[in-house]
Design a protein around this motif. Structure first.
Motif, short mmCIF file in Angstrom:
data_model
loop_
_atom_site.label_atom_id
_atom_site.label_comp_id
_atom_site.label_asym_id
_atom_site.label_seq_id
_atom_site.Cartn_x
_atom_site.Cartn_y
_atom_site.Cartn_z
N UNK A 39 14.13 -15.26 34.11
CA UNK A 39 13.32 -14.26 33.41
C UNK A 39 14.13 -13.52 32.37
N UNK A 42 14.77 -15.55 29.24
CA UNK A 42 13.51 -15.76 28.52
C UNK A 42 13.01 -14.47 27.89
N UNK A 43 13.69 -13.36 28.18
CA UNK A 43 13.26 -12.06 27.63
C UNK A 43 11.89 -11.67 28.14
N UNK A 44 11.59 -11.94 29.40
CA UNK A 44 10.28 -11.57 29.94
C UNK A 44 10.19 -10.05 30.06
N UNK A 45 8.98 -9.50 29.94
CA UNK A 45 8.84 -8.05 30.08
C UNK A 45 9.31 -7.61 31.47
N UNK A 46 10.06 -6.55 31.53
CA UNK A 46 10.50 -6.01 32.82
C UNK A 46 11.74 -6.66 33.38
N UNK A 47 12.21 -7.76 32.77
CA UNK A 47 13.44 -8.40 33.27
C UNK A 47 14.64 -7.54 32.87
N UNK A 48 15.64 -7.49 33.74
CA UNK A 48 16.80 -6.63 33.47
C UNK A 48 18.09 -7.45 33.60
N UNK A 49 19.08 -7.13 32.76
CA UNK A 49 20.34 -7.86 32.80
C UNK A 49 21.23 -7.39 33.95
N UNK A 86 16.04 -15.64 19.71
CA UNK A 86 16.64 -14.44 20.30
C UNK A 86 15.54 -13.74 21.09
N UNK A 87 15.39 -14.09 22.37
CA UNK A 87 14.14 -13.73 23.06
C UNK A 87 13.90 -12.23 23.25
N UNK A 88 14.93 -11.42 23.34
CA UNK A 88 14.69 -10.00 23.57
C UNK A 88 14.53 -9.23 22.26
N UNK A 89 14.82 -9.88 21.15
CA UNK A 89 14.81 -9.15 19.88
C UNK A 89 16.11 -8.38 19.69
N UNK A 90 17.04 -8.56 20.57
CA UNK A 90 18.39 -8.00 20.38
C UNK A 90 19.37 -8.86 21.15
N UNK A 277 20.27 -0.53 29.72
CA UNK A 277 20.05 -1.29 30.96
C UNK A 277 21.35 -1.63 31.68
#
Lengths: 481, 486
Positions: A39, A42-49, A86-90, A277
């Protein structure tokens, strides 16, 4: 005009962690698209590093290897820009507080001069994915397997003054990271990539000229060629009274030219800010010191030891310690044969020749160090001679079996029976009476040269199997009559 | 039945006076009856609810049920729920079905709760009135011409109307406490890091925190027991041990030191609300607490600081909604830039776009120091104010909002007035401390909440204080007169 070249390099080394920088996904090259992702990648919403501590350890190892300051508090920052892969936009990177601060390393040039190159910093960051333009008519495919793969970006000071120095520097970094085991150094697969910042200034001027940045050059040879072509391009512009445009360029190895990618005006404002995060990475003295204590032997240390322990020349020690796998291969041979000189000669000679011909790295050598050692032992115990050994090595290389199997199969065992050798020598003498006459009539100096002919004939007669050490005294005895 | 608390329902479930399936069916039919006038739900998950309830009944029969087994709840629609539409109140995610479960919802699932549906909210949790939802405004059950507060307005309205026993909310600048206050329910924003943010669609990562919204402090405590605690998937979650929030509810309040910040009771606060709160505070004195005036001098700076930090983080957090992998994508994009621009322009509502622009500006080269860094410095001052104050007193009490629920549409054209709604709540998020809203009376028929703020990880203390207050008052037991089915 006499120009001075000023070069600074940014090297991206992919760290050999099992999992990604911020997720548990496996890291690997060549897997089916989007099969090595979580997740987070893939830069899914709510996923955290979640920060991979192994990458941290590797970065600290590198810091020690270049005698750098270690950032006891380092901070991840977000570099914001839009790109489809760049899936998260950053990109999560480090800006103000990198894990590795100022350091330096020494490079040795071909003429033996040593230059110290400053390291500005090295920081951890995640890689982006890949855009795939083939196979998708009118569309672009996105493969996020590489997304969040850990990179160590190593930034040099603008201390490099030539293409040769640049290559020597990159080779040294390559050698260090592979020695540390923190990067596989495979440039063809993109495990190490290099951005070249280059400018020219008139010799003697202290201010820097306007620089360009050549992105993503991925071989030692291309680095050298890209630098030469870019120097030429900039010198041409400056000598025509023109101005260098600060911009990002691409090197095209097919055309051997650099091309403009984007100018400074088009550059993104990355809006860096600390990533909320991830907590700041706080290190303890104990942690940093423990890594220092456990640092493996580095290339320069290993070369010094080879000279000391194995009595190798500076040159041989330098070549054999250039890569950890080469050094390990060599030392495996030495341990088995107990003969450093013999081992060094074969690794630097025949083995290197075969590797070059097949364009293979030593780690991918079809003949392992252990099987190579068996071959050398057969030379040592006089089973075969050196010349035969080269043929056996070629057969081993071609996958025909072990040294002993090939020697056995091809009947290459050296003839060491003196009676048999005497018989062979006698038949050579009988068949070449004219030359024998001539030999006997010559001065001793001349004889020394002529004996080679008879030796050749004997080896030929024995199909290369006669032990040359035994043939010589017998030849001399019988020729003297 | 709709007004019963968790403990009472759990008892009836265990004694088989009612089954979880019956309870669930009954709440589902009440949602059908009542929610058309409130719009508090975006999705009602009837089938999965009934299946979960049947499972809960089996568990209860086997004697392995916990206190939350079989209890119907709802989740704010920004918690990712595996296989269930998760919209964040946005057109951008109108079609987003997550393939994973957030930690909060997963823990509540583990605890046996029955999910009835996902509640309406201000788009991406940006708003104080629940008028910024792609799915339409939510109405306040106490007066459907008024807002329920935001951004967790759907959860607040659903609990207040008895459509669920409890609900989850999230609070970035007051989004649990203010709607709890407006709807007359109890809500807790825990300490930053107490509850995992994994699977919660991020608004402002350094401020977001999930928490319970229910009728009573005791019900909130049950929910907290399920959701609080470290999560390896959230690096900012705390490893500090959790308390048993139910066990500690009955501690006496004798000797409790309450601080009243003078900045919270100055002229900006409506007199009627002030009087209501002072009456509530007298109750605490009767329970043995002492009152002390304190000062939080940087309160006013919390608005500018918050409205730089939160949009800055949001501008980056919302970058991932680009039309590439999920969510809304515009029709027939000409090229990549066109796809980005139109997908985002069509997918995000006005308030979200405004905050993305503000945040992008604040982080830009040349402005970063003047805005973002300065806001972070103010944030440290605000945090220090709380640290200093909480060295003198055990908890701080004050208003949740300067007004009671206002009329729908009355502030939509006045963003500054809307932002001022958050004056008493923002600073808590900036400092990262826990705070609650507890029903403390009414003003012109609309509920008034009392805010109780505590030290880091003092959730047990806050719940204990609120519970003791709720033992001697009945504000939290009042019910709105709903037009239908009440």
């Amino acid at each position: 005009m006499n120009w001075e070249v000023v070069i600074g390099l940014e090297i991206h080394a992919q760290l050999s962690t099992k999992s990604k920088l911020f997720s548990g996904a496996a890291v690997g090259f060549g897997a089916e698209p989007n099969t090595q992702t979580t997740l987070v990648d893939l830069g899914m919403p709510g996923a955290l590093p979640v920060f991979n501590k192994e990458a941290l350890r590797m970065a600290v190892m590198f810091g020690h290897a270049v005698n750098a300051e270690i950032g006891m508090t380092s901070i991840f920052a977000r570099k914001n820009y839009f790109y489809p892969d760049l899936p998260k936009g950053y990109q999560t990177s480090q800006m103000d507080d990198p894990i590795v601060g100022k350091g330096a390393l020494d490079i040795t040039l071909e003429d033996g001069t040593v230059r110290r190159i400053g390291i500005t910093r090295a920081h951890l960051e995640e890689d982006a994915g890949k855009s795939l333009h083939e196979d998708f008519q009118g569309m672009t495919g996105i493969d996020l397997n590489r997304s969040s793969t850990p990179l160590l970006e190593i930034v040099s000071e603008p201390d490099i003054r030539s293409a040769k120095e640049a290559v020597a520097y990159v080779k040294m970094i390559h050698s260090i990271v592979t020695y540390l085991g923190i990067c596989d150094g495979n440039m063809a697969e993109g495990s190490m990539r290099c951005d070249i910042n280059l400018s020219l200034r008139p010799k003697g001027q202290s201010e820097y000229g306007t620089r360009t940045e050549i992105k993503n050059v991925n071989s030692f040879r291309f680095i050298e060629k890209a630098i030469y072509t870019e120097i030429e391009r900039q010198a041409d512009i400056l000598e025509d009274g023109g101005k260098i445009v600060q911009e990002t360029r691409l090197y095209d190895p097919d055309k051997n030219e650099t091309r403009s990618m984007r100018s400074k005006e088009d550059a993104n404002d990355y809006r860096y800010f600390p990533c909320p995060d991830l907590l700041p990475v706080e290190l303890t003295e104990e942690y940093v010191e423990a890594i220092r204590q456990n640092l493996p032997e580095l290339p320069t240390q290993k070369a010094a030891r080879f000279i000391e322990q194995y009595k190798l020349s500076d040159y041989d020690a330098g070549v054999l310690s250039a890569s950890r796998s080469m050094a390990d291969y060599f030392e495996t041979l030495v341990n088995k044969t107990k003969d450093a000189k013999l081992s060094a000669n074969w690794v630097m000679g025949e083995l290197s020749k075969l590797l070059n011909q097949s364009q293979l790295e030593i780690v991918n050598s079809p003949v392992s160090a252990d099987s190579f050692a068996e071959l050398l032992i057969r030379i040592q115990d006089n089973t075969i001679n050196g010349k035969t050994a080269k043929d056996v090595l070629q057969s081993m290389w071609d996958g025909e079996g072990s040294a002993d199997e090939i020697i056995e199969k091809k009947g290459l065992v050296q003839v060491t029976d003196t009676a048999a050798i005497e018989a062979m020598v006698q038949s050579v003498i009988d068949a070449n009476s004219a030359q024998v006459e001539q030999f006997r009539a010559s001065e001793p100096d001349k004889q020394k040269k002529m004996i080679g002919f008879f030796m050749g004939q004997v080896m030929k007669a024995s199909q290369g199997k006669a032990n040359p050490g035994l043939v010589t005294p017998i030849l001399q005895k019988l020729l003297q009559g | 039945m709709y007004q019963q608390n968790i403990a009472a329902l759990a008892k009836q479930l265990r004694s088989k006076d009612i089954s979880s399936v019956e309870l669930t069916q009954s709440f589902l039919s009440r949602i059908k009856d009542v929610d058309p006038s409130l719009n508090s739900f975006i999705s009602v998950t009837e089938d999965t609810a009934l299946n979960t309830a049947a499972e809960a009944d089996k568990l209860i029969a086997s004697g392995n049920a916990g206190p939350l087994t079989g209890i119907p709840i709802a989740h704010k629609d920004l918690f990712c729920t595996n296989g269930i539409l998760t919209t964040c109140g946005s057109k951008m995610l109108h079609n987003f079905i997550p393939p994973y479960e957030s930690t909060v919802t997963s823990r509540l699932k583990q605890a046996g709760t029955v999910l009835l549906g996902k509640t309406n909210m201000d788009e991406f949790a940006m708003g104080s009135s629940n008028e910024n939802s792609y799915y339409g405004a939510v109405k306040n059950p106490w007066d459907t011409t008024k807002v329920p507060g935001g951004s967790s307005g759907g959860s607040a309205a659903a609990v207040a109307a008895g459509l669920v026993v409890a609900a989850t909310g999230t609070d970035t600048g007051g989004s649990i406490r203010q709607p709890a206050s407006f709807c007359g329910i109890t809500g807790l924003k825990p300490t930053y890091g107490r509850v995992s943010r994994f699977g919660m669609v991020a608004f402002a990562s350094s401020l977001d925190q999930a928490g319970p919204m229910a009728r009573s402090a005791e019900d909130c405590a049950y929910i907290m027991n399920a959701i609080a605690g470290f999560d390896t998937q959230d690096s900012t979650s705390s490893e500090q041990a959790t308390d048993d929030y139910v066990d500690t509810l009955s501690q006496p309040l004798q000797g409790l030191k309450i601080g009243l910040p003078k900045e919270y009771f100055d002229s900006t606060l409506n007199d009627d609300i002030k009087n209501t709160l002072m009456t509530a505070i007298k109750e605490f004195e009767k329970l043995g607490a002492t009152i002390k005036e304190i000062s939080l001098p940087n309160l006013k700076l919390s608005i500018p600081s918050y409205y730089v930090i939160a949009p800055s983080e949001a501008s980056s957090n919302l970058s991932r909604f680009d039309g590439v992998r999920y969510g809304h994508r515009c029709e027939n994009p000409k090229d990549l830039l066109d796809m980005y621009m139109r997908s985002r322009a069509e997918g995000f509502g006005q308030e979200v776009q405004k905050r993305i622009m503000v945040g992008t500006y604040a982080l830009s080269e040349g402005y970063y120091d003047a805005y973002y860094l300065k806001a972070q410095r103010i944030r440290r001052l605000i945090k220090q104010d709380f640290v200093n104050a909480l060295a003198e007193v055990d908890v701080i009490m004050g208003p949740v909002a300067p007004t009671t629920a206002f009329d729908i549409g009355s502030k939509t054209n006045d963003p500054v007035a809307m932002y001022l709604e958050d004056i008493y709540t923002l600073s808590v998020n900036l400092a990262g401390i826990p705070a609650m809203s507890v029903p403390a009376g009414f003003d012109n028929g609309m509920p008034v909440g009392l805010q109780i703020m505590g030290n880091y990880f003092a959730e047990a203390k806050l719940l204990n204080i609120a519970h003791q207050y709720q033992q001697v008052t009945d504000w939290h037991l009042q019910n709105p007169n709903l037009a239908k089915g009440a």
